[in-house]
Design an enzyme around this catalytic site. Structure first.
Site, PDB file in Angstrom:
ATOM      1  N   TYR A  59     -11.780  89.204 -10.975  1.00 23.52           N
ATOM      2  CA  TYR A  59     -12.252  88.843 -12.307  1.00 23.52           C
ATOM      3  C   TYR A  59     -13.676  88.274 -12.231  1.00 23.52           C
ATOM      4  O   TYR A  59     -13.896  87.128 -11.845  1.00 23.52           O
ATOM      5  CB  TYR A  59     -11.320  87.821 -12.958  1.00 23.52           C
ATOM      6  N   HIS A 138      -2.361  92.220  -5.643  1.00 23.81           N
ATOM      7  CA  HIS A 138      -3.020  92.657  -6.869  1.00 23.81           C
ATOM      8  C   HIS A 138      -3.216  94.173  -6.905  1.00 23.81           C
ATOM      9  O   HIS A 138      -3.966  94.734  -6.104  1.00 23.81           O
ATOM     10  CB  HIS A 138      -4.387  91.971  -6.985  1.00 23.81           C
TER      11      HIS A 138
END
Length: 323
Positions: A59, A138
């Site tokens: 992110y 992830h």
């Protein structure tokens, strides 16, 4: 529903608020945010009662983690999740894809054992914290074997050493998470966009498996990237222009909600929490205003007649759990 009640993740000692904050937006998702606004968003969520925060190296290529650390330092009651699977490498001035602010780094895939350990250390350095509570694999969609054989044992070892509290994986699909669940090594999962008002595909495989095994599910993407927050003319579904049939269904749901004087986004936020396997819903918030709105939507009283009307009109399946 008390959105700020604490519930356990699986059989761990980690407890999370029913409403969590997703920190992808404060990494500069699509548009710049900046440190001050990012910290203000987290501060507002905290003031409302949120104690669960979910970030990742991806992110903003580290920006989200750095900003989370700025805001959460000294707040010992916070429960923090981050992710492994993408290692950040130096890339001065780089921006790309969904991320609009340069961080000086760029992500590369890495599910190796050594890579996971290194990513965990580097996340702690960016956060300037000594611990994260939940560590997710992830998006291992194209890396299943390496995630299972190399990354997962590293996560289990970190848990055994007391360096993390819960082993997890976060994905936009339920099938691979279901395979992970069958290993018996996971405490929880982050399921994005696959258990929402518009897409309940996770109910077919993952949620029953997790319920049987005592694995907690954290639901992300409950607005399906925006359409369930605002099914207007530029609605997006899973980060693309929403197909006409999906737009029509979302607008029909919004009409039912309007008849009961309840915002659609409140219904979208609260819906997943009725499933017994779901511990928390994580909402992406980029500003203080969005944080305050999410808390307000989580606290809206939704009449039983609204759920009945969604089922009666065929907008929800009759067997789906509702609050």
């Amino acid at each position: 529903m008390d959105p700020f009640a604490r519930v356990p993740l699986g059989g761990t000692g980690v407890t999370v608020t029913r409403l969590g904050m997703g920190l992808a937006p404060i990494g500069g998702l699509f548009t710049p945010v900046g440190d001050e606004a990012a910290v203000a968003a987290i501060d507002t969520a905290w003031q409302q009662g949120v104690r669960f925060f979910d970030t990742a190296p991806l992110y903003g290529a580290g920006l989200s983690e750095r900003r989370a650390g700025l805001a959460l330092r000294g707040r010992s009651d916070a429960v923090l999740a981050t992710k492994v699977g993408r290692r950040l490498v130096p890339a001065p001035g780089a921006t790309g894809g969904m991320w609009s602010e340069p961080s000086g780094a760029s992500p590369v895939w890495d599910f190796s054992t050594a890579g996971v350990r290194r990513q965990h250390r580097e996340s702690l350095e960016r956060l300037a914290l000594d611990r994260v509570d939940v560590l997710h694999l992830h998006d291992p969609d194209e890396h299943f074997a390496e995630a299972l054989d190399d990354a997962l044992p590293a996560l289990v070892e970190l848990r055994e050493q007391g360096l993390i509290g819960a082993v997890s994986a976060g994905m936009n699909q339920s099938a691979m998470l279901t395979e992970f669940a069958r290993t018996g090594l996971f405490d929880c999962f982050l399921l994005a966009g696959r258990y929402t008002l518009l897409d309940q595909s996770g109910r077919k495989d993952l949620l029953p498996e997790c319920e049987r095994r005592g694995i907690s599910v954290i639901c992300g993407g409950v607005y399906n990237s925006g359409i369930l927050a605002d099914p207007g003319g530029n609605a997006t579904f899973d980060y693309a222009a929403a197909p006409p049939a999906v737009v029509a269904k979302a607008r029909a749901m919004a009409e039912v909600c309007a008849r009961h004087d309840v915002p659609l986004r409140a219904v979208a936020l609260q819906f997943p929490l009725a499933h017994p396997a779901v511990a928390s819903v994580v909402i992406g918030m980029r500003s203080a205003a969005e944080a305050a709105d999410a808390a307000a939507m989580a606290a809206v009283e939704i009449p039983g007649g609204l759920w009945h009307d969604l089922i009666r009109t065929g907008l929800l399946d009759a067997g789906v759990p509702v609050p």
